[in-house]
Write an enzyme that holds these catalytic residues in place. Structure first.
Site, PDB file in Angstrom:
ATOM      1  N   LYS A  15       5.170  -3.578   4.737  1.00 24.95           N
ATOM      2  CA  LYS A  15       4.515  -3.296   3.358  1.00 24.95           C
ATOM      3  C   LYS A  15       4.617  -1.840   3.321  1.00 24.95           C
ATOM      4  O   LYS A  15       3.833  -1.245   4.503  1.00 24.95           O
ATOM      5  CB  LYS A  15       3.077  -4.002   3.467  1.00 24.95           C
ATOM      6  CG  LYS A  15       2.234  -3.693   2.102  1.00 24.95           C
ATOM      7  CD  LYS A  15       1.014  -4.192   2.270  1.00 24.95           C
ATOM      8  CE  LYS A  15       0.301  -4.150   1.115  1.00 24.95           C
ATOM      9  NZ  LYS A  15      -1.246  -4.996   1.286  1.00 24.95           N
ATOM     10  N   ASP A 113      -9.022 -11.230  -3.345  1.00 30.72           N
ATOM     11  CA  ASP A 113      -7.851 -11.261  -4.273  1.00 30.72           C
ATOM     12  C   ASP A 113      -6.936 -12.708  -4.060  1.00 30.72           C
ATOM     13  O   ASP A 113      -5.696 -12.430  -3.767  1.00 30.72           O
ATOM     14  CB  ASP A 113      -7.143 -10.120  -3.939  1.00 30.72           C
ATOM     15  CG  ASP A 113      -6.238  -9.727  -4.927  1.00 30.72           C
ATOM     16  OD1 ASP A 113      -6.039 -10.534  -6.290  1.00 30.72           O
ATOM     17  OD2 ASP A 113      -5.091  -9.016  -4.909  1.00 30.72           O
TER      18      ASP A 113
END
Length: 179
Positions: A15, A113
């Site tokens: 990431k 989230d």
């Protein structure tokens, strides 16, 4: 991004964090949460831990990188490709795993989230892993963040700007299951 370790030939997911202060702050929080969960995992004595394995982080040219295990597909993409093949047993299996993952996250945090894009599926084992802890909140600290949950998975208390807790993740899970 997918990459291969030149020494071991193992593949990893990388990431990349954008070179902006707000993304760096989220990355620092995500690393803190992931380190906590990886320590928690050491006390977990079963084969499957439904939270993505985090291996390390590093910085090159002021860009932050996080290294994770690689999984097959996120739940949203799986759903789009297999809409007519999803049965109740599959839904029960992934629901149980997500609930176990949330149980560990909720010892200290609110994911904040949870959505199909943040749940990875291993196509071989049909095991799921919760990912993306960049928006995670410490459930015992004052919350001054402006971002809470993706629009389609947002709990009513968040919509109405009321006090909330880790149960907003359970609302998101319910939205995912209905979808």
């Amino acid at each position: 991004n997918k990459c291969r370790n030149m020494y071991t030939n193992e593949f990893y997911a990388i990431k990349t964090i954008r070179d902006e202060d707000r993304f760096r702050r989220a990355a620092i929080k995500e690393i803190e949460v992931l380190n906590y969960l990886m320590e928690f995992k050491k006390t977990y004595n079963k084969n499957h831990f439904p939270i993505i394995n985090f291996y390390q982080d590093f910085i090159v040219d002021n860009i932050q990188y996080l290294v994770f295990e690689i999984e097959s597909i996120n739940l949203y993409d799986y759903y789009c490709k297999n809409y007519f093949c999803i049965n109740m047993d599959f839904i029960k299996n992934i629901t149980k795993q997500i609930c176990i993952g949330l149980q560990y996250i909720h010892t200290k945090f609110i994911h904040n989230d949870l959505k199909p894009e943040n749940i990875m599926l291993n196509l071989t084992t049909k095991n799921v892993k919760i990912i993306d802890f960049g928006s995670t909140l410490d459930k015992y600290q004052y919350r001054c963040s402006f971002y809470h949950q993706s629009r389609y998975y947002r709990a009513p208390e968040v919509i109405f700007n009321l006090q909330f807790n880790e149960k907003i993740d359970i609302w998101s899970l319910g939205c995912i299951l209905v979808e």
